[in-house]
Structures are given as structure tokens and as C-alpha cells.
Write a protein that holds these residues in place. Structure first.
Motif, PDB file in Angstrom:
ATOM      1  N   LEU A  19       0.828  -1.206   0.000  1.00  0.00           N
ATOM      2  CA  LEU A  19       0.000   0.000   0.000  1.00  0.00           C
ATOM      3  C   LEU A  19       0.859   1.251   0.000  1.00  0.00           C
ATOM      4  O   LEU A  19       1.922   1.280   0.623  1.00  0.00           O
ATOM      5  N   PRO A  20       0.404   2.305  -0.664  1.00  0.00           N
ATOM      6  CA  PRO A  20       1.173   3.556  -0.678  1.00  0.00           C
ATOM      7  C   PRO A  20       1.130   4.254   0.677  1.00  0.00           C
ATOM      8  O   PRO A  20       0.252   3.986   1.502  1.00  0.00           O
ATOM      9  N   ASP A  21       2.065   5.161   0.871  1.00  0.00           N
ATOM     10  CA  ASP A  21       2.068   5.997   2.075  1.00  0.00           C
ATOM     11  C   ASP A  21       0.876   6.949   2.043  1.00  0.00           C
ATOM     12  O   ASP A  21       0.555   7.495   0.980  1.00  0.00           O
ATOM     13  N   ALA A  22       0.262   7.144   3.198  1.00  0.00           N
ATOM     14  CA  ALA A  22      -0.848   8.098   3.294  1.00  0.00           C
ATOM     15  C   ALA A  22      -0.299   9.509   3.084  1.00  0.00           C
ATOM     16  O   ALA A  22       0.750   9.856   3.617  1.00  0.00           O
ATOM     17  N   ARG A  23      -1.000  10.291   2.291  1.00  0.00           N
ATOM     18  CA  ARG A  23      -0.585  11.679   2.048  1.00  0.00           C
ATOM     19  C   ARG A  23      -1.309  12.657   2.961  1.00  0.00           C
ATOM     20  O   ARG A  23      -0.885  13.781   3.126  1.00  0.00           O
ATOM     21  N   GLU A  24      -2.433  12.197   3.545  1.00  0.00           N
ATOM     22  CA  GLU A  24      -3.187  13.066   4.453  1.00  0.00           C
ATOM     23  C   GLU A  24      -3.872  12.198   5.504  1.00  0.00           C
ATOM     24  O   GLU A  24      -4.104  11.011   5.286  1.00  0.00           O
ATOM     25  N   PHE A  69      -1.620  -1.232  10.703  1.00  0.00           N
ATOM     26  CA  PHE A  69      -1.046  -1.578   9.403  1.00  0.00           C
ATOM     27  C   PHE A  69       0.004  -0.537   9.055  1.00  0.00           C
ATOM     28  O   PHE A  69      -0.255   0.668   9.163  1.00  0.00           O
ATOM     29  N   PHE A  70       1.180  -1.004   8.609  1.00  0.00           N
ATOM     30  CA  PHE A  70       2.270  -0.070   8.326  1.00  0.00           C
ATOM     31  C   PHE A  70       3.325  -0.745   7.474  1.00  0.00           C
ATOM     32  O   PHE A  70       3.306  -1.958   7.285  1.00  0.00           O
ATOM     33  N   ASN A  71       4.236   0.058   6.958  1.00  0.00           N
ATOM     34  CA  ASN A  71       5.394  -0.467   6.239  1.00  0.00           C
ATOM     35  C   ASN A  71       6.522  -0.572   7.259  1.00  0.00           C
ATOM     36  O   ASN A  71       7.064   0.442   7.704  1.00  0.00           O
ATOM     37  N   ALA A  72       6.870  -1.781   7.635  1.00  0.00           N
ATOM     38  CA  ALA A  72       7.853  -2.026   8.704  1.00  0.00           C
ATOM     39  C   ALA A  72       9.261  -1.571   8.323  1.00  0.00           C
ATOM     40  O   ALA A  72      10.136  -1.486   9.182  1.00  0.00           O
ATOM     41  N   ASN A  73       9.485  -1.255   7.042  1.00  0.00           N
ATOM     42  CA  ASN A  73      10.811  -0.817   6.608  1.00  0.00           C
ATOM     43  C   ASN A  73      10.983   0.700   6.689  1.00  0.00           C
ATOM     44  O   ASN A  73      12.068   1.205   6.428  1.00  0.00           O
ATOM     45  N   LYS A  74       9.930   1.421   7.031  1.00  0.00           N
ATOM     46  CA  LYS A  74       9.991   2.891   7.058  1.00  0.00           C
ATOM     47  C   LYS A  74       9.929   3.403   8.490  1.00  0.00           C
ATOM     48  O   LYS A  74       8.925   3.225   9.176  1.00  0.00           O
ATOM     49  N   SER A  76       9.542   6.378   9.434  1.00  0.00           N
ATOM     50  CA  SER A  76       8.471   7.374   9.585  1.00  0.00           C
ATOM     51  C   SER A  76       7.159   6.690   9.986  1.00  0.00           C
ATOM     52  O   SER A  76       6.360   7.258  10.733  1.00  0.00           O
ATOM     53  N   HIS A  77       6.944   5.471   9.525  1.00  0.00           N
ATOM     54  CA  HIS A  77       5.742   4.731   9.911  1.00  0.00           C
ATOM     55  C   HIS A  77       5.840   4.289  11.370  1.00  0.00           C
ATOM     56  O   HIS A  77       4.837   4.274  12.078  1.00  0.00           O
ATOM     57  N   LEU A  78       7.053   3.931  11.799  1.00  0.00           N
ATOM     58  CA  LEU A  78       7.231   3.473  13.185  1.00  0.00           C
ATOM     59  C   LEU A  78       6.912   4.588  14.178  1.00  0.00           C
ATOM     60  O   LEU A  78       6.403   4.320  15.266  1.00  0.00           O
ATOM     61  N   VAL A  79       7.191   5.838  13.797  1.00  0.00           N
ATOM     62  CA  VAL A  79       6.871   6.974  14.674  1.00  0.00           C
ATOM     63  C   VAL A  79       5.365   7.010  14.937  1.00  0.00           C
ATOM     64  O   VAL A  79       4.914   7.161  16.076  1.00  0.00           O
ATOM     65  N   VAL A  80       4.578   6.832  13.891  1.00  0.00           N
ATOM     66  CA  VAL A  80       3.110   6.817  14.027  1.00  0.00           C
ATOM     67  C   VAL A  80       2.663   5.607  14.836  1.00  0.00           C
ATOM     68  O   VAL A  80       1.823   5.721  15.746  1.00  0.00           O
ATOM     69  N   ILE A  81       3.220   4.444  14.535  1.00  0.00           N
ATOM     70  CA  ILE A  81       2.872   3.210  15.254  1.00  0.00           C
ATOM     71  C   ILE A  81       3.168   3.378  16.746  1.00  0.00           C
ATOM     72  O   ILE A  81       2.362   3.004  17.598  1.00  0.00           O
ATOM     73  N   ASP A  82       4.328   3.971  17.069  1.00  0.00           N
ATOM     74  CA  ASP A  82       4.687   4.200  18.476  1.00  0.00           C
ATOM     75  C   ASP A  82       3.625   5.052  19.181  1.00  0.00           C
ATOM     76  O   ASP A  82       3.254   4.770  20.322  1.00  0.00           O
ATOM     77  N   GLN A  83       3.137   6.091  18.496  1.00  0.00           N
ATOM     78  CA  GLN A  83       2.109   6.964  19.099  1.00  0.00           C
ATOM     79  C   GLN A  83       0.819   6.187  19.338  1.00  0.00           C
ATOM     80  O   GLN A  83       0.197   6.313  20.391  1.00  0.00           O
ATOM     81  N   TRP A  84       0.414   5.382  18.357  1.00  0.00           N
ATOM     82  CA  TRP A  84      -0.815   4.604  18.525  1.00  0.00           C
ATOM     83  C   TRP A  84      -0.666   3.577  19.639  1.00  0.00           C
ATOM     84  O   TRP A  84      -1.586   3.378  20.427  1.00  0.00           O
ATOM     85  N   ILE A  85       0.488   2.925  19.719  1.00  0.00           N
ATOM     86  CA  ILE A  85       0.701   1.911  20.758  1.00  0.00           C
ATOM     87  C   ILE A  85       0.637   2.550  22.145  1.00  0.00           C
ATOM     88  O   ILE A  85       0.097   1.968  23.075  1.00  0.00           O
ATOM     89  N   ILE A  99       9.458  -7.528   5.443  1.00  0.00           N
ATOM     90  CA  ILE A  99      10.526  -6.857   6.200  1.00  0.00           C
ATOM     91  C   ILE A  99      11.845  -7.149   5.500  1.00  0.00           C
ATOM     92  O   ILE A  99      12.130  -8.280   5.127  1.00  0.00           O
ATOM     93  N   GLU A 100      12.653  -6.083   5.317  1.00  0.00           N
ATOM     94  CA  GLU A 100      13.818  -6.160   4.431  1.00  0.00           C
ATOM     95  C   GLU A 100      14.943  -7.072   4.903  1.00  0.00           C
ATOM     96  O   GLU A 100      15.751  -7.502   4.091  1.00  0.00           O
ATOM     97  N   SER A 101      15.006  -7.364   6.187  1.00  0.00           N
ATOM     98  CA  SER A 101      16.085  -8.238   6.659  1.00  0.00           C
ATOM     99  C   SER A 101      15.674  -8.946   7.941  1.00  0.00           C
ATOM    100  O   SER A 101      14.786  -8.494   8.667  1.00  0.00           O
ATOM    101  N   GLU A 102      16.358 -10.042   8.178  1.00  0.00           N
ATOM    102  CA  GLU A 102      16.115 -10.801   9.402  1.00  0.00           C
ATOM    103  C   GLU A 102      16.475  -9.948  10.624  1.00  0.00           C
ATOM    104  O   GLU A 102      15.785  -9.988  11.641  1.00  0.00           O
TER     105      GLU A 102
END
Length: 151
Positions: A19-24, A69-74, A76-85, A99-102
Motif C-alpha cells: 500500500l502507498p504511504d498516506a498523504r493526508e 497496518f504499516f510499512n515495517a521498513n519505514k 516514519s511509519h514506526l513513529v506513528v505506530i509508536d504513538q498509537w501503541i 521486512i527487508e532483513s532478518e
């Protein structure tokens, strides 16, 4: 070695859902009601829905979890996930890309203390997700999706 190379190539594969990154930022609801294509029978052989009946899964099951739901390789997504958690309990983490690597998978699993699941195309379709990061949760008889633009 061949085994190591094969392992690394697994992490380069794209997940079925990218999925693409949300723009808004946006919030919307999804009605998960479906029509039964046949009579549905319960555990005690009682018919609980007749062919053609509208069935909403939230009439039978309550979701206590929130699905992130997020892109685990970005990062910037983890920042949002951290806030929600921080603001919610009982979250299930779902990446929409492999995920790009083990090492990254181990690092994220250690950080969050839970496994990172990979999104299934059917789930993404049913939840009507079109961009990430997104959080989905039950709101009465509807599914509410909140999407946040990641900086």
C-alpha cells in the motif's frame, strides 16, 4: 553460502500487499456486512442465517484488539505506530511489505515485544485499506479506519 543467499532473497520478496504511504490524515468507516450465499449452520446444527440474509460479524463477535497496518521498513511509519501503541492496548502489528532483513524483523520484534504479521490481501480488501500507516478497530457495528500521513 547458498543457504544464506536464499535466506536473504526471501526478505527481498514483496509482500502481496504494497500500500502507498498516506498523504493526508483521514478517518472512515467500513460496513463488514455480507449476504449469506447459503444457509449457515451453528455448532448445534441450528440455522443461524438463511441464504440471502445480511450478516454483520460484529453481531456475533466483538473485536477488542486494534490492528495497526504499516510499512515495517519505514522509520516514519514506526513513529506513528509508536504513538498509537502508547494510546491503546491490545494491538496487532501488521506490515504491508516484507521486512527487508532478518535483523530488522528481530529488532522490531524485540522493540514491540510482539510478532510482526504480514498483511493478507483478503484482509486488506475487506478492511478497505488504501494507504498506510492505518489503524483499524470496531466502532459499534462498523469498522473504523484511521489513516495518518507519516512525515
Amino acid at each position: 553460502s547458498d543457504v544464506q543467499r536464499a535466506k536473504e532473497n526471501v526478505y527481498k520478496l514483496k509482500a502481496a500487499v504494497d500500500l502507498p504511504d498516506a498523504r493526508e490524515d483521514k478517518t472512515y468507516t467500513v460496513d463488514l456486512t455480507v449476504r449469506a450465499n447459503q444457509n449457515l449452520v451453528g455448532a448445534n446444527n441450528e440455522v443461524f442465517a438463511r441464504q440471502g440474509d445480511a450478516i454483520n460479524p460484529f453481531d456475533y463477535k466483538t473485536l477488542s484488539r486494534r490492528y495497526l497496518f504499516f510499512n515495517a521498513n519505514k522509520d516514519s511509519h514506526l513513529v506513528v505506530i509508536d504513538q498509537w501503541i502508547e494510546s491503546t492496548s491490545r494491538s496487532t502489528l501488521i506490515t504491508t511489505t516484507a521486512i527487508e532483513s532478518e535483523e530488522r524483523r528481530r529488532e522490531l520484534t524485540r522493540k514491540y515485544g510482539v510478532p510482526i504479521h504480514e498483511a493478507a490481501a483478503l484482509l486488506v480488501r475487506r478492511f478497505q485499506l488504501s494507504s498506510v500507516p492505518a489503524i483499524a478497530y470496531q466502532d459499534g457495528r462498523l469498522l473504523r479506519n484511521e489513516v495518518r500521513a507519516a512525515e
